[in-house]
Design an enzyme around this catalytic site. Sequence first.
Site, mmCIF file in Angstrom:
data_model
loop_
_atom_site.group_PDB
_atom_site.id
_atom_site.type_symbol
_atom_site.label_atom_id
_atom_site.label_comp_id
_atom_site.label_asym_id
_atom_site.label_seq_id
_atom_site.Cartn_x
_atom_site.Cartn_y
_atom_site.Cartn_z
ATOM 1 N N GLU A 170 -4.711 -3.702 -2.976
ATOM 2 C CA GLU A 170 -3.634 -2.844 -3.482
ATOM 3 C C GLU A 170 -3.848 -2.511 -4.954
ATOM 4 O O GLU A 170 -3.682 -1.356 -5.367
ATOM 5 C CB GLU A 170 -2.287 -3.535 -3.261
ATOM 6 C CG GLU A 170 -1.978 -3.718 -1.790
ATOM 7 C CD GLU A 170 -1.391 -5.073 -1.429
ATOM 8 O OE1 GLU A 170 -1.239 -5.329 -0.226
ATOM 9 O OE2 GLU A 170 -1.108 -5.886 -2.343
ATOM 10 N N SER A 191 -4.778 1.921 3.628
ATOM 11 C CA SER A 191 -4.629 0.780 4.531
ATOM 12 C C SER A 191 -5.787 -0.182 4.334
ATOM 13 O O SER A 191 -6.934 0.165 4.633
ATOM 14 C CB SER A 191 -4.597 1.268 5.989
ATOM 15 O OG SER A 191 -4.606 0.169 6.884
ATOM 16 N N GLY A 192 -5.492 -1.371 3.848
ATOM 17 C CA GLY A 192 -6.541 -2.362 3.640
ATOM 18 C C GLY A 192 -7.321 -2.645 4.909
ATOM 19 O O GLY A 192 -8.547 -2.622 4.915
ATOM 20 N N SER A 193 -6.607 -2.857 5.998
ATOM 21 C CA SER A 193 -7.262 -3.179 7.266
ATOM 22 C C SER A 193 -7.826 -1.955 7.953
ATOM 23 O O SER A 193 -8.742 -2.053 8.779
ATOM 24 C CB SER A 193 -6.273 -3.872 8.207
ATOM 25 O OG SER A 193 -5.274 -2.942 8.637
ATOM 26 N N GLY A 194 -7.263 -0.797 7.658
ATOM 27 C CA GLY A 194 -7.687 0.423 8.338
ATOM 28 C C GLY A 194 -7.271 0.463 9.796
ATOM 29 O O GLY A 194 -7.741 1.303 10.556
ATOM 30 N N THR A 253 -3.696 -0.404 10.767
ATOM 31 C CA THR A 253 -2.240 -0.456 10.927
ATOM 32 C C THR A 253 -1.837 0.560 11.990
ATOM 33 O O THR A 253 -2.131 1.752 11.859
ATOM 34 C CB THR A 253 -1.540 -0.152 9.589
ATOM 35 O OG1 THR A 253 -2.023 -1.065 8.609
ATOM 36 C CG2 THR A 253 -0.033 -0.264 9.715
ATOM 37 N N SER A 284 0.832 -1.202 0.000
ATOM 38 C CA SER A 284 0.000 0.000 0.000
ATOM 39 C C SER A 284 0.870 1.257 0.000
ATOM 40 O O SER A 284 0.467 2.300 -0.524
ATOM 41 C CB SER A 284 -0.928 0.009 1.212
ATOM 42 O OG SER A 284 -1.851 -1.055 1.140
#
Length: 181
Positions: free
Chosen positions: A148, A85-88, A90, A46
């Site tokens: 991504e 951020s994929g997970s939101g 990090t 990312s």
Amino acid sequence: MTKLQYQLILDELKTTLSNVKDEDVENFEQAVKDAKHIFVAGKGRSGFVADGFTMRLNQLEQPAFIIGGITTPSIHEGDLFIVISGSGSTEYLRLLAEKAKGEGAKVALITTQPDSKIGELADTVIELPAGTKYDAEGSEQPLGSLFEQSAQLFLDAVVLDFMQDFNIDETAMQKNHANLE
């Protein structure tokens, strides 16, 4: 077999990007346009997407900085911090988002998890409904590849919109491209 894999990836991208809400895109683009300065961050792959978008913003004559650079200035009220951020969630990026908010800046998040820790802090959220490294159910691709890829394509589409909005063509962008490479 490889042709089947290409098609799988293209199908997943089409499904993911077709679910992005127009209103969220408009809010994101307006936040970028309204910002005095734009700061962008992501970790891992990312982070590569963040680097590419920051480069394009500068080529569009927008004052943009990647977090962590030695010449990155201070963030202030009126600025925008974009988190990819994929997970939101990090931790490093969450801490940066909290700091940005504390300085009066706006926060925008590109993620698969709008209800995440960073999502709770964000003023603007782009949800890309894709799998992450923590969610094997969202994609046939490994880890966060779909997120991504989707983030890269989403931001490239935003750049196309900005080229029109800012009346900047590719020739002007080429002149703004780094020439000390």
